[in-house]
Design an enzyme around this catalytic site. Structure first.
Site, PDB file in Angstrom:
ATOM      1  CE  LYS A 177      19.609   8.773  22.113  1.00  7.81           C
ATOM      2  NZ  LYS A 177      18.246   8.487  21.513  1.00  7.81           N
TER       3      LYS A 177
ATOM      4  CB  SER B  62      18.189  11.827   9.723  1.00  4.84           C
ATOM      5  OG  SER B  62      18.318  12.569  10.909  1.00  4.84           O
TER       6      SER B  62
ATOM      7  CB  CYS C  69      20.067   3.277   5.749  1.00  2.00           C
ATOM      8  SG  CYS C  69      21.091   1.848   6.043  1.00  2.00           S
TER       9      CYS C  69
ATOM     10  CD  GLU D  14      14.120   9.480  20.637  1.00  2.00           C
ATOM     11  OE1 GLU D  14      15.089   8.806  20.268  1.00  2.00           O
ATOM     12  OE2 GLU D  14      14.017  10.702  20.420  1.00  2.00           O
ATOM     13  NE  ARG D  15      10.005   8.348  17.650  1.00  2.00           N
ATOM     14  CZ  ARG D  15       9.638   9.090  18.693  1.00  2.00           C
ATOM     15  NH1 ARG D  15       9.038   8.562  19.728  1.00  2.00           N
ATOM     16  NH2 ARG D  15       9.868  10.376  18.710  1.00  2.00           N
TER      17      ARG D  15
ATOM     18  CG  PHE E 100      13.033   4.357  13.657  1.00  2.00           C
ATOM     19  CD1 PHE E 100      12.260   3.349  13.084  1.00  2.00           C
ATOM     20  CD2 PHE E 100      13.330   5.471  12.878  1.00  2.00           C
ATOM     21  CE1 PHE E 100      11.797   3.468  11.781  1.00  2.00           C
ATOM     22  CE2 PHE E 100      12.874   5.588  11.572  1.00  2.00           C
ATOM     23  CZ  PHE E 100      12.100   4.582  11.027  1.00  2.00           C
TER      24      PHE E 100
ATOM     25  CD  GLU F  12      16.769   8.709   4.329  1.00  2.00           C
ATOM     26  OE1 GLU F  12      16.935   9.546   5.250  1.00  2.00           O
ATOM     27  OE2 GLU F  12      17.333   7.600   4.308  1.00  2.00           O
TER      28      GLU F  12
HETATM   29  P1  NAD Z   1      17.275  10.322  13.627  1.00  2.00           P
HETATM   30  O1  NAD Z   1      18.386  11.105  13.054  1.00  2.00           O
HETATM   31  O2  NAD Z   1      15.984  11.002  13.870  1.00  2.00           O
HETATM   32  O3  NAD Z   1      17.709   9.698  15.052  1.00  2.00           O
HETATM   33  C1  NAD Z   1      18.920   8.988  15.205  1.00  2.00           C
HETATM   34  C2  NAD Z   1      19.391   9.141  16.646  1.00  2.00           C
HETATM   35  O4  NAD Z   1      19.667  10.522  16.906  1.00  2.00           O
HETATM   36  C3  NAD Z   1      18.355   8.695  17.678  1.00  2.00           C
HETATM   37  O5  NAD Z   1      19.005   8.010  18.714  1.00  2.00           O
HETATM   38  C4  NAD Z   1      17.748  10.010  18.148  1.00  2.00           C
HETATM   39  O6  NAD Z   1      17.300   9.956  19.482  1.00  2.00           O
HETATM   40  C5  NAD Z   1      18.908  10.977  18.026  1.00  2.00           C
HETATM   41  N1  NAD Z   1      18.465  12.352  17.747  1.00  2.00           N
HETATM   42  C6  NAD Z   1      17.332  12.737  17.087  1.00  2.00           C
HETATM   43  N2  NAD Z   1      17.262  14.085  17.018  1.00  2.00           N
HETATM   44  C7  NAD Z   1      18.367  14.566  17.635  1.00  2.00           C
HETATM   45  C8  NAD Z   1      18.857  15.883  17.882  1.00  2.00           C
HETATM   46  N3  NAD Z   1      18.200  16.972  17.474  1.00  2.00           N
HETATM   47  N4  NAD Z   1      20.022  16.014  18.535  1.00  2.00           N
HETATM   48  C9  NAD Z   1      20.716  14.929  18.946  1.00  2.00           C
HETATM   49  N5  NAD Z   1      20.284  13.658  18.754  1.00  2.00           N
HETATM   50  C10 NAD Z   1      19.134  13.473  18.097  1.00  2.00           C
HETATM   51  O7  NAD Z   1      17.075   9.028  12.675  1.00  2.00           O
HETATM   52  P2  NAD Z   1      15.931   7.935  12.742  1.00  2.00           P
HETATM   53  O8  NAD Z   1      14.666   8.528  12.235  1.00  2.00           O
HETATM   54  O9  NAD Z   1      15.935   7.242  14.056  1.00  2.00           O
HETATM   55  O10 NAD Z   1      16.496   6.883  11.679  1.00  2.00           O
HETATM   56  C11 NAD Z   1      16.273   6.968  10.294  1.00  2.00           C
HETATM   57  C12 NAD Z   1      17.466   7.588   9.587  1.00  2.00           C
HETATM   58  O11 NAD Z   1      18.635   6.833   9.834  1.00  2.00           O
HETATM   59  C13 NAD Z   1      17.303   7.613   8.072  1.00  2.00           C
HETATM   60  O12 NAD Z   1      17.768   8.842   7.591  1.00  2.00           O
HETATM   61  C14 NAD Z   1      18.203   6.458   7.604  1.00  2.00           C
HETATM   62  O13 NAD Z   1      18.685   6.589   6.291  1.00  2.00           O
HETATM   63  C15 NAD Z   1      19.302   6.566   8.606  1.00  2.00           C
HETATM   64  N6  NAD Z   1      20.054   5.327   8.688  1.00  2.00           N
HETATM   65  C16 NAD Z   1      21.304   5.308   8.147  1.00  2.00           C
HETATM   66  C17 NAD Z   1      22.042   4.144   8.180  1.00  2.00           C
HETATM   67  C18 NAD Z   1      23.414   4.107   7.593  1.00  2.00           C
HETATM   68  O14 NAD Z   1      24.165   3.187   7.908  1.00  2.00           O
HETATM   69  N7  NAD Z   1      23.794   5.062   6.768  1.00  2.00           N
HETATM   70  C19 NAD Z   1      21.511   2.995   8.789  1.00  2.00           C
HETATM   71  C20 NAD Z   1      20.235   3.065   9.335  1.00  2.00           C
HETATM   72  C21 NAD Z   1      19.512   4.250   9.291  1.00  2.00           C
END
Ligand code: NAD
Length: 498
Positions: A173, A226, A281, A176-177, A149, A383
């Site tokens: 994909k 994450s 991140c 969804e936020r 998101f 985090e």
């Molecule tokens: P998230 O892991 O909750 O979601 C990421 C994606 O995974 C979304 O599209 C979501 O719909 C999907 N998802 C969520 N739960 C799932 C499940 N159980 N099974 C399959 N797919 C699922 O992350 P977020 O809250 O959207 O984003 C924040 C996180 O992203 C933080 O941890 C941040 O550090 C990380 N991030 C990392 C980088 C990097 O380059 N390392 C860059 C940006 C964000």
């Protein structure tokens, strides 16, 4: 309330699964949209559209493909205000920060315009008698991206830009936020001349992600989010034979040496720690002053700066940062502040009481600052992803370096110093993927690659830069003999260059 769509085969498509999630506007706390959550069958429809369109796109010469991206850049510039407004409303970040989100994506698309050059192979003439060898880079086919998101413009562009430039078809994909920017990009790509089916957007949750992970026609998956989900996506995707790269969570440290320019360090820290409400991140979430004097000086200067941070609605041009993304995120981050107090850290600035006048239902949290955080505390290890900065005091440089190296995450790190020896030693020995020397958020520019180390990444090729071309192509090496009439008789041992 608007019902949003998917974008499949070049057009908006209504969700048919019957499952939706509510889309919030964090600055007011209102529900502004209904986001469809795709079923397995809807996700498969996107893959089928991509499969049908991809061969002709791969056969389109690379310069023509690049021209579509050039036109896309023009259209994004034309609609910049509109896209930034959508991001600010859905995500909560300020308009100026939303424009930065778009800009860092644009820079990668600009890099991708060079794909005709970057995809060139190698050639050896006369490797043997009449024998030439050459290598080609060919697209993988249908590939997918799953994005978080916090950068709804930048990260989707980092994924679909190189994939499409290399001749693949893409299924995105997004989180969804905040699906608004990705849907606008899909529309703009069609206006730019991209054939329908080459960029599809499927909105959804775990069901859509699992459908992509299990779909035998999806050749590669790029994930950002994450660490727990990154690890899951990597395991399931690779078990299904796909090429997978997953970028996960972070806990970025900033080391301040006793000789650092403290004004510069505090300015850098306030922006890197609290910008975008800490939902980056590459945000700095831990600061490590070296020596008690450095620590005391830092606290003295930092506390008034954190207390005077201007928090505002996303549309307020003078705000330093806006609300958090959801009510759940707000609760989670507040929970960490409560936990830090229980764990014995000193809460030097408490932002929990902050209320935004006129926006009482928005998801706001004031800046929080912890001092005397230690490495065994959960607020240090985990985090937080909010406007909460932790000070961990180190006696010596080696102790500061060890903190960075022992942490399970290794995304970004920074050192502030005037000492070239210390900076050089730090850059050489720190176990982190992206290092800043007097630079707090060392996100590499588009022509370098982006990626962390340790549990911030799963997979071995980085995002954007030359690695992205490698990730979205496969190499073929051709050995040819002309004239073919040379008669040497059959040979049963392995061919060698005698
Ligand atoms: P998230 O892991 O909750 O979601 C990421 C994606 O995974 C979304 O599209 C979501 O719909 C999907 N998802 C969520 N739960 C799932 C499940 N159980 N099974 C399959 N797919 C699922 O992350 P977020 O809250 O959207 O984003 C924040 C996180 O992203 C933080 O941890 C941040 O550090 C990380 N991030 C990392 C980088 C990097 O380059 N390392 C860059 C940006 C964000």
């Amino acid at each position: 309330m608007r019902e949003l769509t998917h974008f499949i085969g070049g057009k908006h498509v209504k969700g048919t699964s019957g499952r939706f999630t509510e889309g919030y506007q964090p600055m007011t706390g209102e529900i502004i949209s209904k986001v469809p959550l795709a079923s397995k069958a809807e996700t498969r429809a996107a893959v089928e559209n991509a499969l049908a369109a991809q061969p002709a796109w791969a056969a389109t010469n690379p310069q023509r493909r690049a021209r579509v991206l050039m036109k896309f850049l023009e259209l994004v510039a034309r609609d910049n205000d509109k896209i930034a407004d959508v991001i600010a409303r859905e995500h909560g970040k300020t308009i100026i920060d939303a424009k930065g989100d778009i800009q860092r994506g644009i820079e990668v698309i600009e890099f991708c315009v060079g794909a005709p050059h970057l995809m060139k192979g190698e050639y050896t003439e006369g490797a043997g008698p009449g024998i030439d060898i050459y290598s080609l880079r060919q697209p993988l086919g249908v590939v997918a991206g799953i994005t978080p998101f916090n950068f709804p413009a930048m990260i989707p562009m980092w994924k679909f830009g190189p994939a499409i430039a290399c001749g693949n078809a893409f299924v995105l994909k997004p989180s969804e936020r905040d699906v608004g920017a990705p849907l606008l990009f899909a529309e703009l790509m069609i206006e730019a001349g991209l054939p329908p089916g080459i960029l599809n957007v499927v909105n959804g949750d775990k069901e859509a992600v699992d459908a992509l992970l299990d779909d035998g026609d999806v050749r590669a998956i790029g994930f950002v989010g994450s660490t727990a989900i990154a690890e899951y996506v990597y395991a399931r995707g690779t078990a299904n034979g796909k090429r997978v790269q997953c970028f996960g969570g972070a806990k970025n440290h900033m080391v301040i040496m006793p000789d650092a320019d403290m004004d510069q360090a505090v300015d850098a820290l306030i922006g890197a720690g609290y910008g975008s409400a800490g939902e980056r991140c590459m945000a700095i979430s831990v600061v490590v002053p070296v020596g008690e004097q450095t620590a005391d000086e830092l606290v003295k200067r930092l506390v008034p700066r954190v207390e005077s941070l201007k928090i505002g609605p996303s549309t307020d041009a003078s705000a330093d940062f806006g609300p958090l993304v959801t009510a759940q995120a707000l609760e989670r981050v507040r929970g960490y502040v409560d936990l830090g107090i229980k764990e014995g850290a000193t809460l030097a600035v408490d932002g929990r009481g902050f209320k935004m006048q006129g926006y009482e239902n928005g998801f706001y949290l004031g800046g929080c600052l912890f001092d005397n955080v230690t490495k065994d505390m959960r607020i240090y290890k985990e985090e937080i992803f909010g406007p909460v900065l932790s000070i961990v005091r180190a006696k010596k440089y080696e102790e500061a370096l060890a903190l960075c190296n022992d942490h399970e995450y290794g995304n970004g790190v920074a050192i502030f110093t005037r000492d070239g020896d210390a900076a050089r030693d730090f850059a050489a020995r720190v176990q982190v993927g992206m290092v800043g020397v007097n630079v707090p958020i060392p996100v590499p520019l588009a022509y370098y690659t982006f990626g962390g180390w340790k549990r911030s990444v799963f997979g071995d090729l980085n995002q954007h830069g030359p690695d992205s071309i490698r990730f979205y192509t496969k190499t073929k090496t051709v050995t040819s003999r002309w004239p073919s009439g040379t008669k040497e008789g059959a040979e049963f041992s392995i061919p060698t260059m005698k």
